[in-house]
Enzyme design. Structure first.
Site, PDB file in Angstrom:
ATOM      1  N   CYS A 116       0.946  -1.184   0.017  1.00  0.00           N
ATOM      2  CA  CYS A 116      -0.049   0.018  -0.123  1.00  0.00           C
ATOM      3  C   CYS A 116       0.732   0.919   0.034  1.00  0.00           C
ATOM      4  O   CYS A 116       0.401   2.356   0.056  1.00  0.00           O
ATOM      5  CB  CYS A 116      -0.997   0.478   1.001  1.00  0.00           C
ATOM      6  SG  CYS A 116      -2.197  -1.392   1.351  1.00  0.00           S
ATOM      7  N   HIS A 283      -3.806   6.922   1.544  1.00  0.00           N
ATOM      8  CA  HIS A 283      -4.336   5.637   0.560  1.00  0.00           C
ATOM      9  C   HIS A 283      -5.356   5.623   1.323  1.00  0.00           C
ATOM     10  O   HIS A 283      -5.548   5.140   2.524  1.00  0.00           O
ATOM     11  CB  HIS A 283      -2.999   4.774   1.435  1.00  0.00           C
ATOM     12  CG  HIS A 283      -3.696   3.691   0.827  1.00  0.00           C
ATOM     13  ND1 HIS A 283      -3.359   2.509  -0.385  1.00  0.00           N
ATOM     14  CD2 HIS A 283      -3.515   2.438   1.557  1.00  0.00           C
ATOM     15  CE1 HIS A 283      -4.022   1.897   0.449  1.00  0.00           C
ATOM     16  NE2 HIS A 283      -4.031   1.328   1.363  1.00  0.00           N
ATOM     17  N   ASN A 313      -9.864  -0.908  -2.289  1.00  0.00           N
ATOM     18  CA  ASN A 313      -8.429  -0.626  -1.433  1.00  0.00           C
ATOM     19  C   ASN A 313      -7.969  -0.930  -3.325  1.00  0.00           C
ATOM     20  O   ASN A 313      -7.478  -2.133  -3.144  1.00  0.00           O
ATOM     21  CB  ASN A 313      -8.228  -1.474  -0.342  1.00  0.00           C
ATOM     22  CG  ASN A 313      -6.766  -0.685  -0.217  1.00  0.00           C
ATOM     23  OD1 ASN A 313      -6.062  -0.631  -1.322  1.00  0.00           O
ATOM     24  ND2 ASN A 313      -6.377  -1.559   1.176  1.00  0.00           N
TER      25      ASN A 313
END
Ligand code: COA
Length: 356
Positions: A116, A283, A313
């Site tokens: 991530c 993020h 995500n």
């Protein structure tokens, strides 16, 4: 001394929209549960056997290159961040080079495996090369195809509902415009909790891993051969040991601690405060995490860009997709202070401050 500027940015998301209701048909979950815990309403899935992290990354890269006003042959370094590469090796960097048909220039390609926080890590690496004058048109791509490797049974629901596919890209160039560009980047990691959010197999690990109850996991390694059959075993396939696993609550707690820490570290270094931030692009891990962090930093809704509701995500792609959307929407203006921050598997985390 040069600073690094984002000269062009673009994103690509696959056409196929998968709503929470569609996941309800595959596993024991509900739209209400997913929206309440994560904020996600839908995500995109790549076209099966047609799109990959490389092809999606290339589509995003083409937009970024065009917006930077350069020819693709002028790209002098490729950095590709993904946790869902087309191949175990070689990495997506060289595959992207081939997909963009720029192999003739024989430019270097680097792969980043920081999940991530891959885009922020990539930005920091690129920033160092630009500042030293070594490269002038760095193509940084974050792309993910999660849909190919998730557990769509109820067993995998805590992970599967969160993730989506997509890609984002930037072209980074030196700038001498006073005050503009990347002001700083901050990177961190702590491998203590590597297995708290991980996909262990296929891998060349020693077999050490424990489940949540502290019991040793049986990977089904054959006892009659010494080498060669341990990378993926039938046992792993039969027991769903090839999927990502996550201790969601633990990740959540670490994320809400590390996001503000690493943002404050960057702000303090350049003598700014959260009040100076015009646009925070976190993020997109979980809407609750982003809202918590924004509140802690005293940022209002118009100062934060969230799109997890529509894309889930997308790991290394999430920041460049979100930033690209913010730019397209006119939410980022010349002179604005942009704050990027990420946290994820590793654990790895980082932040970047950019004067647009
Ligand atoms: N649908 C329905 N129920 C689900 C579910 C789903 N998709 N996933 C888990 N559950 C169930 C669990 O089985 C558990 O049931 P139980 O109480 O009967 O055992 C219950 O919901 C609560 O599970 P828990 O994992 O404690 O939920 P949570 O409130 O922590 O939310 C996450 C789960 C994953 C949404 C949350 O922990 C999270 O977002 N963590 C951070 C994840 C993240 O950001 N990852 C990426 C980092 S980059």
């Amino acid at each position: 001394m040069f600073r690094t500027k984002i000269a062009g940015i673009g994103h690509y998301v696959p056409e196929k929209v998968v709503t929470n209701h569609e996941l309800e048909k595959l596993m024991d979950t509900s739209d209400a549960w997913i929206q309440e815990r994560t904020g996600i309403r839908e995500r995109r899935y790549a076209a099966k056997f047609k799109e990959t992290s490389t092809t999606m990354g290339a589509r995003a890269a083409e937009v970024a290159i065009e917006r930077a006003g350069i020819h693709k042959e002028e790209v002098d370094f490729i950095i590709f961040a993904t946790l869902s590469p087309d191949y175990y090796f070689p990495g997506c960097g060289v595959l992207l080079q081939r997909e963009l048909e720029i192999t003739a220039t024989e430019i270097p390609a680097l792969d980043i495996r920081n999940q991530c926080s891959g885009f922020v890590y990539g930005l920091s690496v690129a920033d160092q090369f630009i500042k030293t004058g070594m490269y002038k048109n760095i193509l940084l791509v974050g792309a993910e195809i999660h849909s190919m490797g998730l557990d769509f049974s109820t067993e995998g629901r805590n992970v599967t509902v969160i993730f989506g596919d997509g890609a984002g890209a930037v072209v980074l160039q030196p700038t001498e415009e006073p005050g503009k560009g990347v002001l700083t980047t901050k990177l961190h990691s702590d491998g203590t909790y590597a297995e708290k959010l991980a996909m262990i197999n296929p891998g060349a690990h020693s077999g050490y891993h424990f489940n949540k109850r502290g019991e040793h996991i049986d990977w089904g390694y054959p006892t009659d051969v010494e080498y060669g059959q341990n990378f993926v075993t039938q046992h792993m396939l039969d027991h769903g040991q090839i999927y990502p696993n996550m201790d969601g609550q633990f990740v959540f707690k670490m994320a809400v601690q590390k996001f503000p820490e690493v943002i404050m570290e960057a702000l303090q270094e350049v003598g700014l405060t959260p009040a100076d931030i015009n646009m925070f692009v976190p993020h997109q891990a979980n809407l609750r995490i982003s809202e918590f962090v924004a509140k802690k930093m005293g940022l209002g809704p118009h100062q934060v860009w969230n799109n997890i509701q529509r894309y889930g995500n997308t790991t290394a792609a999430s920041i460049p997709i979100a930033l690209s959307e913010a730019v397209e929407a006119g939410a980022v203006k010349s002179g604005d202070l942009i704050c990027l921050a990420a946290f994820g598997s590793g654990f790895t985390w980082g932040s970047a401050l950019i004067r647009w």
